[in-house]
Design an enzyme around this catalytic site. Structure first.
Site, short mmCIF file in Angstrom:
data_model
loop_
_atom_site.label_atom_id
_atom_site.label_comp_id
_atom_site.label_asym_id
_atom_site.label_seq_id
_atom_site.Cartn_x
_atom_site.Cartn_y
_atom_site.Cartn_z
N HIS A 269 6.76 10.20 -3.06
CA HIS A 269 6.48 9.67 -4.86
C HIS A 269 5.68 8.72 -4.50
CE1 HIS A 269 5.54 10.61 -8.87
NE2 HIS A 269 5.69 9.35 -8.70
N GLU A 270 5.97 7.40 -4.11
CA GLU A 270 5.21 6.38 -3.99
C GLU A 270 3.38 6.65 -2.86
OE1 GLU A 270 5.33 4.90 -7.27
OE2 GLU A 270 6.62 5.73 -7.65
N HIS A 273 1.00 8.02 -4.97
CA HIS A 273 0.07 7.28 -5.49
C HIS A 273 -0.90 6.00 -4.16
CE1 HIS A 273 0.47 7.19 -9.53
NE2 HIS A 273 2.47 7.67 -9.19
N GLU A 299 -1.20 10.12 -11.21
CA GLU A 299 0.26 11.25 -11.30
C GLU A 299 0.43 12.57 -10.25
OE1 GLU A 299 2.13 9.44 -11.92
OE2 GLU A 299 4.40 11.24 -11.68
MG MG Z 1 3.97 7.40 -10.39
#
Ligand code: MG
Length: 504
Positions: A269-270, A273, A299
């Site tokens: 997830h990171e 980003h 996101e």
């Molecule tokens: Mg996030």
């Protein structure tokens, strides 16, 4: 790409002035990262003062009459290219917001939320909503004042949404959910009836050695192509990404010692980003249009990698292999079983533990309550009961204590109202990205299965990342994805995945 896109003399002059403002932001980001990772505990107070003082300094530079005058003059210019126009748009927005929110209101908000966070932690522990209530009442009051000062055309909540997602309106979110909720309901009912995707999985209890998991996480980042000369992986209580610029973007994860999927998927997830920030056009360095354009678009990047790529059968197959090298227990788990483990579907009370199918119900609930709070249609004291009723209606589960209901999220104690919908914006946009990628490049099965991850990165660079904040979010989505927010891509993606079976 070579040659600066900034040719207009006034814009160049503005960018020269902006460097000091950028530098303060850079220092703030580094201090923020350090505060969450390595700062000794007793450094808290000095750090808080340093950050507050730098914020004041940055604000005064942005509001310097000479600087504001230049930006205003630039707003009247014609014939700017899109990068130059982006600089003017972003600065004008920032200045406008700073001017509309008086320092006293800002100070009050910061002060009450600093206290509120501590009270929230205690109230959540003991399940005591009454304790948190006066703080939340104050926060809602200040938030409503903020919305009035910022101004809006249709709904006070619009003013708040716009802070996190430029141009997003309450009615956009309303109509998105109107299509989404019944569709999600239908999919969830079928998934639960079929039972192929389990509600819980025994591997959730699997304990792991932290060192071994660190190795797994590094290998996963290698596989995804995280550039270690431009980033780091550290540990923090809550995983996050911080961008110090375009060439230094750091991520964190946490190790809880059991349920190995949690730390890995936080990393993926990171990474999503981080990649957004890392793959910007380097000609944007030191400018106000460097940096992801909105929380929703940001996101979409993290959810695309975490869910659309990371939880696909083609990726979980590779991931199981990596895990099996480092966690002996994984060696005996079949690829299909591993896939079911990372794709459990369970109507639950807690948003952060929610899966792809149930997640957006949690956001919908918060959106409805926030909207009514901000409009003055409900009171803070009504929240616990309204929350519990709506949770039961949406997911068929009812909190036994406010700790697993209205008190579960930190956001409100921070004063972040209008933030939650960006999670849903991110989820639907991630699904749309998958559609366009498959139409224009190749199927995810092929790209992931054949190890062509670099082509996915290139696609995202070209469509989304390189722009930074040059284009407003709605324009970026229209231009790069030929799309405006709608529930269809997410529903189609979930139907394909969850109403089908494992097929790696
Ligand atoms: Mg996030």
């Amino acid at each position: 790409m070579s040659g600066s896109p900034f040719e207009n003399e006034l814009i160049k002059d503005i960018l020269k002035d902006y460097r000091a403002i950028w530098a303060i932001g850079h220092a703030q980001a580094l201090m923020g990262w350090d505060s969450e990772t390595y700062m000794p505990r007793e450094g808290v107070e000095e750090r808080a003062v340093a950050r507050a003082e730098l914020s004041v300094l940055q604000r005064s530079l942005l509001l310097k009459p000479e600087f504001v005058g230049k930006v205003e003059k630039a707003q009247g210019l014609e014939g700017l290219n899109e990068y130059e126009a982006g600089v003017v748009r972003v600065l004008a927005r920032t200045i406008d917001r700073l001017r509309k929110i008086p320092e006293k209101l800002l100070y009050e908000k910061v002060k009450v939320s600093q206290e509120a966070v501590h009270v929230w932690v205690e109230a959540k522990k003991s399940g005591d909503f009454e304790r948190f209530k006066p703080y939340l009442e104050k926060i809602v009051e200040l938030t409503r004042e903020t919305a009035e000062r910022l101004g809006y055309d249709e709904h006070p909540y619009d003013a708040l949404l716009d802070m996190y997602e430029e141009g997003l309106l309450t009615r956009d979110v309303d109509s998105l959910f109107q299509g989404l909720i019944p569709g999600l309901r239908r999919i969830l009912d079928k998934v639960l009836a079929e039972g192929y995707y389990p509600q819980t999985h025994p591997l959730e209890d699997l304990a792991y050695d932290t060192r071994a998991m660190e190795e797994v996480n590094r290998k996963v980042l290698d596989l995804l192509g995280y550039p270690w000369t431009r980033g780091r992986l550290d540990v923090s209580p809550h995983p996050f990404t911080i961008s110090l610029g375009i060439r230094d973007v750091r991520i964190t994860t946490r190790y809880e010692g059991r349920d190995p999927r949690k730390t890995v998927y936080a990393v993926i997830h990171e990474y999503g980003h981080a990649l957004y920030e890392l793959q910007q056009d380097e000609r944007l360095l030191f400018t106000p249009i460097a940096g992801g354009v909105s929380l929703g678009v940001h996101e979409s990047q993290s959810r695309f990698w975490e869910n659309v790529v990371g939880r696909s059968p083609w990726f979980t197959r590779v991931l199981r292999g990596i895990m099996a090298e480092h966690l002996p227990a994984m060696a005996g788990v079949s690829e299909e079983e591993f896939y079911r483990y990372v794709n459990t579907v369970r109507p639950s009370l807690i948003r952060v533990d929610a899966d792809e199918v149930t997640y957006n119900f949690h956001i919908y609930l918060r959106f409805v309550l926030e909207k009514q709070l901000v409009a003055g249609e409900i009171r803070v004291s009504d929240l616990p009961e309204l929350w519990d009723n709506m949770m039961e209606e949406l997911l068929g589960v009812r909190p036994k204590s406010p700790s697993e209901g209205v008190l579960q999220d930190i956001h409100w104690s921070h004063g972040s109202i209008g933030y939650f919908p960006t999670y849903t914006i991110g989820t639907v946009t991630a699904a749309r990205i998958g559609e366009v990628l498959e139409a224009e490049v190749a199927s995810l099965q092929t790209l992931i299965g054949d190890g062509r991850i670099a082509e996915i990165r290139e696609f995202l660079r070209e469509k989304i990342h390189r722009w930074g904040s040059t284009l407003p979010p709605k324009e970026l989505l229209a231009r790069s994805l030929s799309w405006s927010l709608s529930p269809e891509p997410l529903l189609a993606y979930l139907e394909r995945k969850y109403l089908g079976k494992y097929q790696a």
